[in-house]
Design a protein around this motif. Structure first.
Motif, mmCIF file in Angstrom:
data_model
loop_
_atom_site.group_PDB
_atom_site.id
_atom_site.type_symbol
_atom_site.label_atom_id
_atom_site.label_comp_id
_atom_site.label_asym_id
_atom_site.label_seq_id
_atom_site.Cartn_x
_atom_site.Cartn_y
_atom_site.Cartn_z
ATOM 1 N N SER A 2 0.840 -1.154 -0.091
ATOM 2 C CA SER A 2 0.085 0.022 -0.055
ATOM 3 C C SER A 2 0.879 1.295 0.004
ATOM 4 O O SER A 2 1.738 1.494 0.983
ATOM 5 C CB SER A 2 -0.807 0.269 1.214
ATOM 6 O OG SER A 2 -1.239 1.558 1.654
ATOM 7 N N GLN A 3 0.603 2.022 -0.877
ATOM 8 C CA GLN A 3 1.527 3.317 -1.115
ATOM 9 C C GLN A 3 1.623 4.088 0.276
ATOM 10 O O GLN A 3 2.388 4.886 0.707
ATOM 11 C CB GLN A 3 1.074 4.347 -2.371
ATOM 12 C CG GLN A 3 2.192 5.331 -2.276
ATOM 13 C CD GLN A 3 1.894 6.106 -3.674
ATOM 14 O OE1 GLN A 3 0.887 6.304 -4.086
ATOM 15 N NE2 GLN A 3 2.807 6.836 -4.350
ATOM 16 N N GLN A 24 -5.283 2.176 -2.843
ATOM 17 C CA GLN A 24 -4.986 1.075 -3.790
ATOM 18 C C GLN A 24 -3.965 -0.002 -3.143
ATOM 19 O O GLN A 24 -3.206 0.494 -2.518
ATOM 20 C CB GLN A 24 -4.501 1.545 -5.039
ATOM 21 C CG GLN A 24 -5.373 2.383 -5.935
ATOM 22 C CD GLN A 24 -4.892 2.922 -6.967
ATOM 23 O OE1 GLN A 24 -3.931 3.439 -7.254
ATOM 24 N NE2 GLN A 24 -5.768 2.906 -8.160
ATOM 25 N N ILE A 25 -4.160 -1.163 -3.144
ATOM 26 C CA ILE A 25 -3.421 -2.298 -2.764
ATOM 27 C C ILE A 25 -2.686 -3.006 -3.972
ATOM 28 O O ILE A 25 -3.387 -3.308 -5.271
ATOM 29 C CB ILE A 25 -4.088 -3.280 -2.335
ATOM 30 C CG1 ILE A 25 -4.898 -2.776 -0.936
ATOM 31 C CG2 ILE A 25 -3.324 -4.449 -1.794
ATOM 32 C CD1 ILE A 25 -3.721 -2.088 0.097
ATOM 33 N N TRP A 26 -1.505 -3.184 -4.054
ATOM 34 C CA TRP A 26 -0.552 -3.692 -5.354
ATOM 35 C C TRP A 26 -0.054 -4.966 -4.982
ATOM 36 O O TRP A 26 0.453 -5.438 -3.673
ATOM 37 C CB TRP A 26 0.472 -2.733 -5.637
ATOM 38 C CG TRP A 26 -0.263 -1.537 -6.031
ATOM 39 C CD1 TRP A 26 -0.776 -0.434 -5.210
ATOM 40 C CD2 TRP A 26 -0.489 -0.920 -7.281
ATOM 41 N NE1 TRP A 26 -0.964 0.662 -5.666
ATOM 42 C CE2 TRP A 26 -0.878 0.558 -7.207
ATOM 43 C CE3 TRP A 26 -0.016 -1.454 -8.562
ATOM 44 C CZ2 TRP A 26 -1.237 1.353 -8.281
ATOM 45 C CZ3 TRP A 26 -0.502 -0.497 -9.708
ATOM 46 C CH2 TRP A 26 -0.952 0.612 -9.303
ATOM 47 N N GLN A 27 -0.011 -6.087 -5.845
ATOM 48 C CA GLN A 27 0.937 -7.131 -5.629
ATOM 49 C C GLN A 27 1.684 -7.328 -7.054
ATOM 50 O O GLN A 27 1.204 -7.534 -8.045
ATOM 51 C CB GLN A 27 0.022 -8.378 -5.206
ATOM 52 C CG GLN A 27 0.591 -9.643 -4.617
ATOM 53 C CD GLN A 27 1.494 -10.403 -5.186
ATOM 54 O OE1 GLN A 27 1.325 -10.732 -6.254
ATOM 55 N NE2 GLN A 27 2.641 -10.545 -4.719
ATOM 56 N N SER A 28 3.181 -7.349 -6.927
ATOM 57 C CA SER A 28 3.841 -7.197 -5.480
ATOM 58 C C SER A 28 4.429 -5.850 -5.215
ATOM 59 O O SER A 28 4.839 -5.519 -4.132
ATOM 60 C CB SER A 28 4.955 -8.001 -5.715
ATOM 61 O OG SER A 28 5.843 -7.499 -6.931
ATOM 62 N N LEU A 37 5.165 6.695 -9.339
ATOM 63 C CA LEU A 37 4.190 7.499 -9.818
ATOM 64 C C LEU A 37 4.653 8.733 -10.091
ATOM 65 O O LEU A 37 5.458 9.216 -9.165
ATOM 66 C CB LEU A 37 3.116 7.528 -8.418
ATOM 67 C CG LEU A 37 2.585 6.422 -8.233
ATOM 68 C CD1 LEU A 37 1.359 6.624 -6.894
ATOM 69 C CD2 LEU A 37 1.628 5.533 -9.328
ATOM 70 N N ILE A 38 4.491 9.165 -11.391
ATOM 71 C CA ILE A 38 5.080 10.323 -11.749
ATOM 72 C C ILE A 38 3.714 11.368 -12.018
ATOM 73 O O ILE A 38 2.759 10.983 -12.839
ATOM 74 C CB ILE A 38 5.928 10.100 -13.147
ATOM 75 C CG1 ILE A 38 6.922 9.265 -12.688
ATOM 76 C CG2 ILE A 38 6.434 11.441 -13.527
ATOM 77 C CD1 ILE A 38 7.761 8.675 -13.904
ATOM 78 N N LEU A 46 -0.860 -0.446 -14.732
ATOM 79 C CA LEU A 46 -1.524 -1.097 -13.640
ATOM 80 C C LEU A 46 -1.528 -2.416 -13.589
ATOM 81 O O LEU A 46 -2.194 -3.596 -12.947
ATOM 82 C CB LEU A 46 -3.115 -0.926 -14.072
ATOM 83 C CG LEU A 46 -3.452 0.556 -14.219
ATOM 84 C CD1 LEU A 46 -5.091 0.738 -14.623
ATOM 85 C CD2 LEU A 46 -3.444 1.382 -12.738
ATOM 86 N N ASP A 47 -0.323 -3.208 -14.153
ATOM 87 C CA ASP A 47 0.001 -4.682 -14.103
ATOM 88 C C ASP A 47 -0.117 -5.357 -12.488
ATOM 89 O O ASP A 47 -0.799 -6.416 -12.464
ATOM 90 C CB ASP A 47 1.395 -4.786 -14.547
ATOM 91 C CG ASP A 47 1.479 -4.560 -16.196
ATOM 92 O OD1 ASP A 47 0.573 -4.169 -16.607
ATOM 93 O OD2 ASP A 47 2.451 -4.645 -16.682
ATOM 94 N N ASP A 48 0.243 -4.560 -11.577
ATOM 95 C CA ASP A 48 0.189 -5.252 -10.341
ATOM 96 C C ASP A 48 -1.002 -4.783 -9.303
ATOM 97 O O ASP A 48 -0.711 -4.900 -8.028
ATOM 98 C CB ASP A 48 1.618 -4.819 -9.709
ATOM 99 C CG ASP A 48 2.823 -5.716 -10.247
ATOM 100 O OD1 ASP A 48 2.501 -6.636 -11.035
ATOM 101 O OD2 ASP A 48 4.153 -5.371 -9.806
ATOM 102 N N LEU A 49 -1.771 -3.832 -9.879
ATOM 103 C CA LEU A 49 -2.950 -3.514 -9.128
ATOM 104 C C LEU A 49 -3.722 -4.710 -8.747
ATOM 105 O O LEU A 49 -4.204 -5.311 -9.507
ATOM 106 C CB LEU A 49 -3.765 -2.286 -9.796
ATOM 107 C CG LEU A 49 -4.720 -1.724 -9.050
ATOM 108 C CD1 LEU A 49 -4.520 -1.177 -7.943
ATOM 109 C CD2 LEU A 49 -5.746 -0.928 -10.099
ATOM 110 N N VAL A 50 -4.095 -4.757 -7.449
ATOM 111 C CA VAL A 50 -5.030 -5.686 -7.059
ATOM 112 C C VAL A 50 -6.481 -5.035 -6.948
ATOM 113 O O VAL A 50 -7.373 -5.491 -7.402
ATOM 114 C CB VAL A 50 -4.703 -6.330 -5.505
ATOM 115 C CG1 VAL A 50 -5.717 -7.316 -5.158
ATOM 116 C CG2 VAL A 50 -3.302 -6.976 -5.810
ATOM 117 N N GLY A 51 -6.692 -4.014 -5.977
ATOM 118 C CA GLY A 51 -7.816 -3.491 -6.094
ATOM 119 C C GLY A 51 -7.811 -2.296 -4.609
ATOM 120 O O GLY A 51 -6.812 -2.303 -4.096
ATOM 121 N N ASP A 52 -8.900 -1.770 -4.510
ATOM 122 C CA ASP A 52 -8.922 -0.779 -3.805
ATOM 123 C C ASP A 52 -9.464 -1.301 -2.129
ATOM 124 O O ASP A 52 -10.224 -2.156 -2.079
ATOM 125 C CB ASP A 52 -10.084 0.309 -4.015
ATOM 126 C CG ASP A 52 -9.554 1.325 -5.234
ATOM 127 O OD1 ASP A 52 -8.386 1.074 -5.532
ATOM 128 O OD2 ASP A 52 -10.475 1.741 -5.704
#
Length: 330
Positions: A96-97, A131-135, A140-141, A148-154
């Protein structure tokens, strides 16, 4: 080891007064512990930051059950790791960012909608909408759309100590530090979901193919977990075991007046049970596929036990009730 209801109630009546004493960080019920050794005698377990500076005012017994003083402090455990799984499952790294890194304990089902969600700790996921990511999160620019390849969901729902036990009380409590998040982002990238809990890693057999039941743990019950940092752990030959129940501990992310109640203390007999990055792991019984709790934190290094030899978890029944999910689904 049976814990009488009258003892649970007696502890509840005095615990916040005791936790207000300087240096007292937890109170619970379970096995007597002296100099790092356990016995099958029932005791009131009071955790302090420094055993050489025990505050005045601690009782010698509660409801006729003797008190033992233990030097131990629990902290959240979140830390980075790198593996990416094409099929989501329990025991793998998420990011999580807002909060950093931790473990997705399991895929669970929303009991109202049937949606499959990821489960972890609130101190890992962050607030609703995160937003939750894996892995890992992308770089972010500004003005550049993220990959969005690693995005899991909110994050969909969370629970943490934010409720006063009595009207106008400055204290905030909860039974869990937990959160669930959607998996629709992963589905959009062609990633599947599994009921399994990962084993040694990609290409190795899973620890279990699915959670098949839930239960409340018993004192001295053996347990195991799969966390992102330490993988599958269950202690030494004797196995990790539950040594304390009905624990109330300070929830350090919220400051001095926030507490997790009804927690369970785990001893990794003979070795490290939990390390940074394992927050959010699902705790299972020692040999089967029954879920017992959601791992929250690890002990700091202290007298008689190095860091991570003890872990703290929330009861899985409380996690399911607070978040409206089921860990058993098909």
């Amino acid at each position: 080891m049976d814990i009488p209801e009258e003892l649970i109630q007696a502890k509840a009546q005095v615990e916040f007064g005791l936790l207000a004493l300087p240096g007292v960080v937890g109170i619970g019920l379970g096995a007597r512990e002296e100099n790092g050794e356990f016995s099958d005698e029932l005791a009131v377990r009071i955790l302090v930051e420094d055993a050489s500076r025990v505050p005045d005012g601690l009782p010698s017994e509660i409801a006729g059950v003797a008190v033992c003083i233990i030097e131990r402090v629990y902290e959240p455990v979140a830390f980075p790791d790198v593996d990416r799984y094409p099929e989501l499952r329990g025991g793998i790294r998420i990011e999580s960012q807002a909060r950093g890194f931790g473990t997705m304990g399991a895929l669970v089902m929303d009991t109202a909608t049937g949606e499959i969600l990821g489960l972890s700790n609130f101190h890992v996921t962050g607030p609703v909408g995160t937003q939750i990511w894996q892995s890992k999160t992308p770089n972010l620019i500004a003005s550049v759309p993220p990959i969005l390849d690693d995005l899991v969901g909110d994050v969909l729902r969370v629970d943490f100590p934010d409720t006063p036990p009595l009207p106008l009380s400055p204290i905030r409590v909860s039974t869990t530090d937990s959160g669930v998040f959607r998996t629709n982002g992963a589905a959009a990238q062609g990633r599947g979901v599994s009921r399994a809990i990962s084993g040694q890693g990609l290409g190795f057999p899973d620890l279990i193919p699915a959670v098949t039941a839930t239960a409340e743990p018993a004192i001295f019950q053996t347990v195991r977990k799969r966390g992102f940092m330490t993988g599958p752990t269950n202690g030494s030959i004797l196995g990790a075991q539950v040594v304390g129940k009905w624990m109330t501990i300070n929830w350090s992310p919220g400051g001095g007046n926030t507490y997790l109640v009804e927690q369970v203390e785990i001893f990794g007999n003979g070795g490290v049970f939990v390390d940074g990055g394992d927050s959010g792991s699902l705790v299972l019984d020692g040999v089967g596929s029954t879920a017992l709790g959601l791992l929250y934190g690890a002990s700091r290094g202290g007298a008689f036990a190095p860091a991570g030899h003890f872990g703290m978890m929330s009861l899985i029944a409380n996690v399911e009730a607070r978040l409206g999910v089921s860990t058993v689904w098909a």
